[in-house]
Design an enzyme around this catalytic site. Structure first.
Site, PDB file in Angstrom:
ATOM      1  N   ALA A 109      63.776  60.002  58.622  1.00 15.94           N
ATOM      2  CA  ALA A 109      62.487  59.306  58.689  1.00 15.94           C
ATOM      3  C   ALA A 109      61.860  59.343  57.310  1.00 15.94           C
ATOM      4  CB  ALA A 109      61.582  60.013  59.696  1.00 15.94           C
ATOM      5  N   GLU A 158      65.279  68.659  59.567  1.00 16.16           N
ATOM      6  CA  GLU A 158      63.839  68.650  59.873  1.00 16.16           C
ATOM      7  C   GLU A 158      63.226  70.042  59.833  1.00 16.16           C
ATOM      8  OE1 GLU A 158      66.175  67.021  61.582  1.00 16.16           O
ATOM      9  OE2 GLU A 158      65.490  65.012  62.115  1.00 16.16           O
TER      10      GLU A 158
HETATM   11  N1  CAA Z   1      61.748  60.177  53.092  1.00 14.76           N
HETATM   12  C1  CAA Z   1      61.183  59.669  51.986  1.00 14.76           C
HETATM   13  N2  CAA Z   1      61.773  59.663  50.775  1.00 14.76           N
HETATM   14  C2  CAA Z   1      63.007  60.184  50.693  1.00 14.76           C
HETATM   15  C3  CAA Z   1      63.665  60.733  51.806  1.00 14.76           C
HETATM   16  C4  CAA Z   1      62.988  60.705  53.052  1.00 14.76           C
HETATM   17  N3  CAA Z   1      63.552  61.177  54.181  1.00 14.76           N
HETATM   18  N4  CAA Z   1      64.874  61.192  51.405  1.00 14.76           N
HETATM   19  C5  CAA Z   1      64.967  60.923  50.094  1.00 14.76           C
HETATM   20  N5  CAA Z   1      63.848  60.318  49.643  1.00 14.76           N
HETATM   21  C6  CAA Z   1      63.552  59.859  48.295  1.00 14.76           C
HETATM   22  C7  CAA Z   1      63.248  61.017  47.359  1.00 14.76           C
HETATM   23  O1  CAA Z   1      61.900  61.396  47.474  1.00 14.76           O
HETATM   24  C8  CAA Z   1      63.574  60.402  46.022  1.00 14.76           C
HETATM   25  O2  CAA Z   1      62.512  59.566  45.624  1.00 14.76           O
HETATM   26  P1  CAA Z   1      62.021  59.560  44.071  1.00 14.76           P
HETATM   27  O3  CAA Z   1      63.202  58.994  43.323  1.00 14.76           O
HETATM   28  O4  CAA Z   1      60.827  58.666  44.070  1.00 14.76           O
HETATM   29  O5  CAA Z   1      61.751  60.981  43.699  1.00 14.76           O
HETATM   30  C9  CAA Z   1      64.749  59.479  46.328  1.00 14.76           C
HETATM   31  O6  CAA Z   1      64.710  59.269  47.746  1.00 14.76           O
HETATM   32  C10 CAA Z   1      66.095  60.101  45.992  1.00 14.76           C
HETATM   33  O7  CAA Z   1      66.151  61.360  46.633  1.00 14.76           O
HETATM   34  P2  CAA Z   1      66.444  62.726  45.820  1.00 14.76           P
HETATM   35  O8  CAA Z   1      66.006  62.604  44.402  1.00 14.76           O
HETATM   36  O9  CAA Z   1      65.864  63.840  46.625  1.00 14.76           O
HETATM   37  O10 CAA Z   1      68.028  62.733  45.868  1.00 14.76           O
HETATM   38  P3  CAA Z   1      68.995  64.002  45.869  1.00 14.76           P
HETATM   39  O11 CAA Z   1      70.370  63.454  45.739  1.00 14.76           O
HETATM   40  O12 CAA Z   1      68.542  65.020  44.914  1.00 14.76           O
HETATM   41  O13 CAA Z   1      68.827  64.640  47.343  1.00 14.76           O
HETATM   42  C11 CAA Z   1      68.682  64.579  49.751  1.00 14.76           C
HETATM   43  C12 CAA Z   1      69.239  63.918  48.464  1.00 14.76           C
HETATM   44  C13 CAA Z   1      69.336  65.957  49.945  1.00 14.76           C
HETATM   45  C14 CAA Z   1      69.053  63.673  50.907  1.00 14.76           C
HETATM   46  C15 CAA Z   1      67.150  64.742  49.621  1.00 14.76           C
HETATM   47  O14 CAA Z   1      66.585  63.493  49.213  1.00 14.76           O
HETATM   48  C16 CAA Z   1      66.480  65.150  50.898  1.00 14.76           C
HETATM   49  O15 CAA Z   1      66.526  66.315  51.245  1.00 14.76           O
HETATM   50  N6  CAA Z   1      65.823  64.195  51.600  1.00 14.76           N
HETATM   51  C17 CAA Z   1      65.065  64.470  52.806  1.00 14.76           C
HETATM   52  C18 CAA Z   1      66.002  64.638  53.994  1.00 14.76           C
HETATM   53  C19 CAA Z   1      65.201  65.010  55.225  1.00 14.76           C
HETATM   54  O16 CAA Z   1      64.487  65.985  55.272  1.00 14.76           O
HETATM   55  N7  CAA Z   1      65.354  64.180  56.285  1.00 14.76           N
HETATM   56  C20 CAA Z   1      64.661  64.404  57.544  1.00 14.76           C
HETATM   57  C21 CAA Z   1      63.380  63.599  57.585  1.00 14.76           C
HETATM   58  S1  CAA Z   1      62.373  63.963  58.998  1.00 14.76           S
HETATM   59  C22 CAA Z   1      63.074  63.098  60.275  1.00 14.76           C
HETATM   60  O17 CAA Z   1      64.070  62.404  60.116  1.00 14.76           O
HETATM   61  C23 CAA Z   1      62.389  63.234  61.604  1.00 14.76           C
HETATM   62  C24 CAA Z   1      63.072  62.606  62.762  1.00 14.76           C
HETATM   63  O18 CAA Z   1      63.804  63.261  63.473  1.00 14.76           O
HETATM   64  C25 CAA Z   1      62.835  61.186  63.127  1.00 14.76           C
END
Ligand code: CAA
Length: 257
Positions: free
Chosen positions: A65, A131
């Site tokens: 999300a 999450e």
């Molecule tokens: N929401 C919003 N933005 C996100 C995102 C997310 N879920 N995942 C990645 N992005 C964005 C980052 O903020 C970043 O943006 P900027 O370039 O503006 O800084 C861009 O995407 C690239 O991401 P990273 O620089 O973090 O890339 P990375 O290769 O270093 O890491 C990753 C990759 C491990 C996937 C990391 O981005 C991450 O941990 N993302 C979040 C994953 C997460 O927590 N997902 C669960 C969301 S909650 C949910 O899904 C609830 C549900 O059940 C419905």
């Protein structure tokens, strides 16, 4: 509807939806989910579309999300938004959906893949429900579908640690159908989609319905349901065509009627 967050195309009887927010690893904001539901419902009404492929890009299927939408959100807002209604509408989409997953498939991304009917993963794919790291739990089916896919113990470990697993382990755990080199991911998905698209669509649809029913009903209820769907198929032209074609040793031509 003109789409900003997804790309949509059709190749013969196969529809392809590509999540297209590469800058945020295809994070699933409300707008993207709205567009996805809209596209799927259009394909539902399009008789020529018989199977859907849902994919992302090499870096991410979807990283969950969109966390930006969680900042400052209240429980009442979460309740009032159509957020989970959209997931319900995807759940009710009656044609088969193949998830072609490359790169990150996390949180809501993993839940979206699990909402699909078949998952093909690139060797680069990584699955997880992170999450917990946000002080949350999966909210779009992860705590329910992941244990059904991989068993309680593996699901528990993934969800309470937030760890990611690589595609090969996801395959060994039964979360994905197969793992293929990244460069042939879409070709594999297309070949499978075309194979499904050549089958009688009403039977495919009812097969999907019966299989999904098996996951949330006791066996006797599921068997009754299956039997009724089986009887119903005797009313289709495609069933008559399939039987005649077999008996006359020729190839069947299915029309979806
Ligand atoms: N929401 C919003 N933005 C996100 C995102 C997310 N879920 N995942 C990645 N992005 C964005 C980052 O903020 C970043 O943006 P900027 O370039 O503006 O800084 C861009 O995407 C690239 O991401 P990273 O620089 O973090 O890339 P990375 O290769 O270093 O890491 C990753 C990759 C491990 C996937 C990391 O981005 C991450 O941990 N993302 C979040 C994953 C997460 O927590 N997902 C669960 C969301 S909650 C949910 O899904 C609830 C549900 O059940 C419905």
């Amino acid at each position: 509807m003109a789409y900003q967050n997804i790309l949509v195309s059709t190749e013969e009887s196969v529809a392809i939806v590509t999540l297209n927010r590469p800058d945020v690893l295809n994070a699933l904001n409300q707008a993207t989910m709205n567009e996805l539901v809209d596209a799927l419902e259009a394909f539902d009404h399009d008789e020529t579309a018989r199977c859907v492929i849902l994919t992302g890009n090499e870096r991410a299927f979807a990283a969950g999300a969109d966390i930006n939408e969680f900042r400052g959100a209240t429980p009442v807002q979460m309740l009032q938004e159509p957020r989970f209604l959209q997931w319900e509408r995807i759940r009710r989409f009656p044609k088969p959906i193949i998830a072609a997953v490359g790169g990150y498939c996390l949180g809501g991304g993993c839940e979206l893949a699990m909402l699909c009917d078949i998952i093909i993963a690139a060797e680069t794919a990584r699955f997880g429900q992170p999450e917990i790291n946000l002080g949350l739990i999966p909210g779009a089916g992860g705590t329910q579908r992941l244990p059904r896919a991989v068993g309680k113990y593996r699901a528990m470990e993934l969800i309470v640690t937030g760890r990611q697993i690589p595609a090969q382990l996801a395959y060994e755990w039964g979360l994905v159908n197969r793992v293929v080199p990244a460069e042939v991911l879409l070709d594999e998905a297309r070949a499978l989609a075309r194979e499904i698209a050549a089958k009688p669509p009403v039977a495919v649809r009812l097969a999907k319905e019966a299989i999904l029913k098996s996951l949330d009903t006791p066996l006797d209820v599921g068997l009754d349901h299956e039997r009724r769907l089986f009887y119903l198929l005797f009313s289709t032209e495609d069933m008559k065509e399939g039987v005649e074609a077999f008996l006359n040793k020729r190839r069947a031509e299915f029309k979806g009627r």
